[in-house]
Design an enzyme around this catalytic site. Structure first.
Site, PDB file in Angstrom:
ATOM      1  N   SER A   1       0.832  -1.203   0.000  1.00 39.15           N
ATOM      2  CA  SER A   1       0.000   0.000   0.000  1.00 39.15           C
ATOM      3  C   SER A   1       0.866   1.253   0.000  1.00 39.15           C
ATOM      4  O   SER A   1       1.961   1.265   0.578  1.00 39.15           O
ATOM      5  CB  SER A   1      -0.890   0.000   1.245  1.00 39.15           C
ATOM      6  OG  SER A   1      -1.490   1.259   1.447  1.00 39.15           O
TER       7      SER A   1
ATOM      8  N   TYR B   1      -2.528  -0.014   9.952  1.00 31.59           N
ATOM      9  CA  TYR B   1      -2.674  -0.626   8.627  1.00 31.59           C
ATOM     10  C   TYR B   1      -1.370  -0.520   7.851  1.00 31.59           C
ATOM     11  O   TYR B   1      -0.871  -1.499   7.288  1.00 31.59           O
ATOM     12  CB  TYR B   1      -3.814   0.046   7.854  1.00 31.59           C
ATOM     13  CG  TYR B   1      -3.896  -0.381   6.416  1.00 31.59           C
ATOM     14  CD1 TYR B   1      -4.246  -1.684   6.070  1.00 31.59           C
ATOM     15  CD2 TYR B   1      -3.618   0.519   5.382  1.00 31.59           C
ATOM     16  CE1 TYR B   1      -4.315  -2.079   4.740  1.00 31.59           C
ATOM     17  CE2 TYR B   1      -3.690   0.139   4.057  1.00 31.59           C
ATOM     18  CZ  TYR B   1      -4.040  -1.163   3.740  1.00 31.59           C
ATOM     19  OH  TYR B   1      -4.104  -1.544   2.420  1.00 31.59           O
TER      20      TYR B   1
END
Length: 345
Positions: free
Chosen positions: A134, A159
């Site tokens: 990501s 995350y």
């Protein structure tokens, strides 16, 4: 030549589109997904139903396994039943702000689940594992465009920390077991069949309902919005090209994007950031309705801007995104309005 591919996260947004791409070119796809309730499971079931329709009508080779990545026995059964040419691992607990509310789900899916995937790929001697990382790993970095060659050791939410951990875990396995791996740092993905928790989707819902939308950082955020078809093209190209060791890797001055092991990291984005206020204007035009906008300060866990340096993936995989934000939003809105009508009955 067709391949047999294990695709995790197949009921998810990017996984669904990747499955369609692989099936359309004649690959055999075994999809794996827990179909959890992080967002509306009905949308995930609708994606799976569409894949099943394509299977039935097109004679395509698609199988679905509903199980959790944290269930090592379930993964072992899948690998015992099928020999895979490639593994594309897109399953993860997604979302930035949700990690503030439910950190345990990120540990279970993104850490335990990823470790299980590495282990089964190791023992099965999979030719190539491509996995989703990501853009959030860039964290508090302010140097733009974001480059894979820069350090990413300052994540600003859990995350991002789990995604960076995935990259490090993958490199360790690549080094120890000569397991070829490619990690892809996705930048903000949008398009038809998208995730309801993503800003553009919730904006569309609220605009159509006449409810206000909140633009944090007073709408001055910019995001490297990337259309899902462009993302999928990069995913499939990355999977097809087995990651090599870098013969020029210098351990005295190591490049974070390459290795003496068969390991690569790529940004996969559009390379053309769009300010959030501009993105909303394009969405308003496509919906034919003005938004009620509330300007708000920065949220915890957000970054101001994302901007992908995609020169490495362009040079290595001949990847070039082609979809403008106007065309991409128009395609999303066509799907969104049709899906909204179907839900309404």
């Amino acid at each position: 030549m067709s391949q047999t591919v294990l695709l995790t996260g197949v009921a998810g947004f990017i996984g669904f589109h990747t499955a369609r791409k692989l099936l359309a070119r004649g690959d055999r796809v075994v999809g794996f997904d827990s179909v959890n309730d992080y967002y509306d499971p009905q949308l995930k079931r609708a994606r799976l139903a569409e894949l099943d329709r394509l299977r039935r009508e097109g004679g395509l080779d698609f199988t679905f396994v509903e199980a959790d990545l944290a269930d090592r026995a379930a993964l072992d059964r899948v690998f015992a039943e099928t020999s895979f040419d490639r593994v594309i691992h897109l399953a993860a607990q997604a979302g930035v702000r949700y990690s503030l509310e439910n950190p345990e789900s990120y540990v279970s899916s993104n850490l335990v689940g990823f470790a299980n995937m590495l282990e089964v790929c190791r023992h099965a001697k999979v030719a190539h594992l491509t996995f989703a990382s990501s853009s959030s790993v860039y964290g508090s970095n302010r140097k733009v465009p974001f480059s894979e060659h820069d350090g990413v050791d300052h994540p600003i939410q859990l995350y991002a920390a789990t995604k960076r951990s995935n990259e490090l875990m993958a490199h360790a396995y690549s080094h120890l077991f000569a397991l070829p791996m490619t990690g892809l740092r996705f930048f903000t993905v949008y398009g038809p069949w998208g995730r309801p928790d993503m800003a553009y989707f919730s904006f569309a819902e609220k605009i159509m309902a006449g409810r206000p939308i909140a633009l944090f950082n007073h709408g001055r955020h910019s995001r490297d919005f990337t259309y899902v078809d462009d993302i999928v093209e990069g995913v499939v190209r990355a999977s097809d090209r087995i990651a090599p060791a870098d013969p020029r890797f210098d351990p005295v001055n190591p490049d974070p994007a390459t290795s003496s092991a068969p390991f690569r990291l790529f940004n996969i984005g559009n390379g053309k950031p769009v300010e959030l206020k501009r993105f909303v204007e394009v969405l308003e035009a496509a919906l034919g309705k003005k938004a009620v906008i509330e300007l708000k300060p920065m949220q915890t866990g957000d970054v101001e801007d994302t901007f992908a340096d995609v020169s490495a993936i362009e040079a290595t995989l001949d990847y070039r995104p082609t979809t403008t934000v106007e065309d991409g939003i128009a395609a999303f809105v066509d799907w969104f309005l049709a899906y909204r009508r179907r839900r309404a009955g």
